[in-house]
Design a protein around this motif. Structure first.
Motif, mmCIF file in Angstrom:
data_model
loop_
_atom_site.group_PDB
_atom_site.id
_atom_site.type_symbol
_atom_site.label_atom_id
_atom_site.label_comp_id
_atom_site.label_asym_id
_atom_site.label_seq_id
_atom_site.Cartn_x
_atom_site.Cartn_y
_atom_site.Cartn_z
ATOM 1 N N ASP A 289 0.832 -1.208 0.000
ATOM 2 C CA ASP A 289 0.000 0.000 0.000
ATOM 3 C C ASP A 289 0.864 1.255 0.000
ATOM 4 O OD1 ASP A 289 -2.302 -1.486 -0.061
ATOM 5 O OD2 ASP A 289 -2.668 -1.361 2.110
ATOM 6 N N ALA A 290 1.906 1.240 0.805
ATOM 7 C CA ALA A 290 2.803 2.398 0.860
ATOM 8 C C ALA A 290 3.483 2.600 -0.494
ATOM 9 C CB ALA A 290 3.842 2.213 1.963
ATOM 10 N N ALA A 291 3.928 1.505 -1.088
ATOM 11 C CA ALA A 291 4.581 1.605 -2.403
ATOM 12 C C ALA A 291 3.592 2.100 -3.448
ATOM 13 C CB ALA A 291 5.155 0.250 -2.812
ATOM 14 N N ARG A 292 2.367 1.613 -3.366
ATOM 15 C CA ARG A 292 1.337 2.048 -4.313
ATOM 16 C C ARG A 292 1.062 3.548 -4.144
ATOM 17 N NH1 ARG A 292 -2.627 -1.804 -3.776
ATOM 18 N NH2 ARG A 292 -1.745 -2.875 -5.551
ATOM 19 N N ARG A 293 0.971 4.016 -2.900
ATOM 20 C CA ARG A 293 0.724 5.441 -2.652
ATOM 21 C C ARG A 293 1.885 6.294 -3.165
ATOM 22 N NH1 ARG A 293 -1.317 3.554 2.206
ATOM 23 N NH2 ARG A 293 0.657 3.974 3.265
ATOM 24 N N ARG A 294 3.119 5.849 -2.906
ATOM 25 C CA ARG A 294 4.284 6.598 -3.406
ATOM 26 C C ARG A 294 4.285 6.635 -4.934
ATOM 27 N NH1 ARG A 294 7.062 3.559 0.459
ATOM 28 N NH2 ARG A 294 7.894 2.238 -1.193
ATOM 29 N N GLY A 295 3.987 5.509 -5.529
ATOM 30 C CA GLY A 295 3.941 5.462 -6.992
ATOM 31 C C GLY A 295 2.854 6.347 -7.553
ATOM 32 N N GLN A 296 1.688 6.311 -6.923
ATOM 33 C CA GLN A 296 0.583 7.141 -7.387
ATOM 34 C C GLN A 296 0.899 8.623 -7.208
ATOM 35 O OE1 GLN A 296 -2.026 5.964 -9.016
ATOM 36 N NE2 GLN A 296 -2.752 8.030 -9.361
ATOM 37 N N THR A 297 1.529 8.969 -6.087
ATOM 38 C CA THR A 297 1.925 10.361 -5.851
ATOM 39 C C THR A 297 2.918 10.816 -6.910
ATOM 40 O OG1 THR A 297 1.574 10.078 -3.481
ATOM 41 C CG2 THR A 297 2.933 11.934 -4.160
ATOM 42 N N TYR A 298 3.899 9.978 -7.193
ATOM 43 C CA TYR A 298 4.882 10.315 -8.216
ATOM 44 C C TYR A 298 4.211 10.470 -9.574
ATOM 45 C CZ TYR A 298 8.795 9.953 -11.409
ATOM 46 O OH TYR A 298 9.693 10.198 -12.417
ATOM 47 N N PHE A 299 3.327 9.541 -9.907
ATOM 48 C CA PHE A 299 2.633 9.582 -11.188
ATOM 49 C C PHE A 299 1.788 10.850 -11.304
ATOM 50 C CE2 PHE A 299 -1.099 8.414 -13.805
ATOM 51 C CZ PHE A 299 -0.441 8.213 -15.002
ATOM 52 N N THR A 300 1.074 11.191 -10.237
ATOM 53 C CA THR A 300 0.214 12.377 -10.248
ATOM 54 C C THR A 300 1.043 13.650 -10.422
ATOM 55 O OG1 THR A 300 -1.351 11.249 -8.809
ATOM 56 C CG2 THR A 300 -1.558 13.626 -8.971
ATOM 57 N N SER A 301 2.148 13.754 -9.687
ATOM 58 C CA SER A 301 2.979 14.951 -9.805
ATOM 59 C C SER A 301 3.635 15.032 -11.183
ATOM 60 C CB SER A 301 4.038 14.987 -8.701
ATOM 61 O OG SER A 301 4.935 13.909 -8.843
ATOM 62 N N THR A 302 4.016 13.892 -11.735
ATOM 63 C CA THR A 302 4.605 13.874 -13.073
ATOM 64 C C THR A 302 3.574 14.316 -14.113
ATOM 65 O OG1 THR A 302 6.092 12.094 -12.448
ATOM 66 C CG2 THR A 302 5.756 12.426 -14.791
ATOM 67 N N GLU A 303 2.350 13.822 -13.968
ATOM 68 C CA GLU A 303 1.290 14.242 -14.898
ATOM 69 C C GLU A 303 1.045 15.738 -14.809
ATOM 70 O OE1 GLU A 303 -2.175 11.881 -14.039
ATOM 71 O OE2 GLU A 303 -1.892 10.763 -15.895
ATOM 72 N N ALA A 304 1.064 16.292 -13.606
ATOM 73 C CA ALA A 304 0.841 17.730 -13.432
ATOM 74 C C ALA A 304 1.953 18.526 -14.109
ATOM 75 C CB ALA A 304 0.758 18.077 -11.951
ATOM 76 N N ARG A 305 3.210 18.102 -13.946
ATOM 77 C CA ARG A 305 4.325 18.807 -14.587
ATOM 78 C C ARG A 305 4.218 18.717 -16.106
ATOM 79 N NH1 ARG A 305 7.491 16.301 -10.546
ATOM 80 N NH2 ARG A 305 8.176 14.756 -12.070
ATOM 81 N N GLU A 306 3.889 17.528 -16.600
ATOM 82 C CA GLU A 306 3.761 17.357 -18.042
ATOM 83 C C GLU A 306 2.613 18.198 -18.590
ATOM 84 O OE1 GLU A 306 3.387 13.166 -18.671
ATOM 85 O OE2 GLU A 306 5.536 12.804 -18.415
ATOM 86 N N GLY A 307 1.516 18.267 -17.851
ATOM 87 C CA GLY A 307 0.382 19.090 -18.282
ATOM 88 C C GLY A 307 0.752 20.553 -18.357
#
Length: 90
Positions: free
Chosen positions: A19-37
């Motif tokens: 769960d912790a790894a999933r949350r970290r991955g999701q956080t990273y993915f979300t922040s990466t999407e925001a930067r790319e946007g």
């Protein structure tokens, strides 16, 4: 039986880690999407500004070419310079 997991079962430990790894991955993915946007939006603004500038310059060029064409059509024909007559030596 002495288990060294501090009273937690290994399944819960793995589940918590997942769960912790999933949350970290999701956080990273979300922040990466925001930067790319944001990057894509900036590129789009720059492209639009460049397209607008190009369209303005094209309109100015076409207007100048039309003015030059009209000026050339309305201009009097060029006068020919006549050479002075030569006097033949005798």
């Amino acid at each position: 039986m002495s288990d060294n997991t501090n009273g937690k079962t290994p399944v819960r430990l793995v589940s918590g880690t997942r769960d912790a790894a999933r949350r970290r991955g999701q956080t990273y993915f979300t922040s990466t999407e925001a930067r790319e946007g944001a990057f894509r939006a900036e590129q789009e603004r720059e492209r639009k500004a460049s397209d607008d500038k190009t369209a303005k310059l094209k309109a100015l060029r076409l207007a100048k070419e039309e003015d030059d064409r009209l000026a050339a059509a309305n201009a009097p024909p060029p006068t020919r310079k006549t050479r002075p007559k030569r006097i033949k030596p005798v």
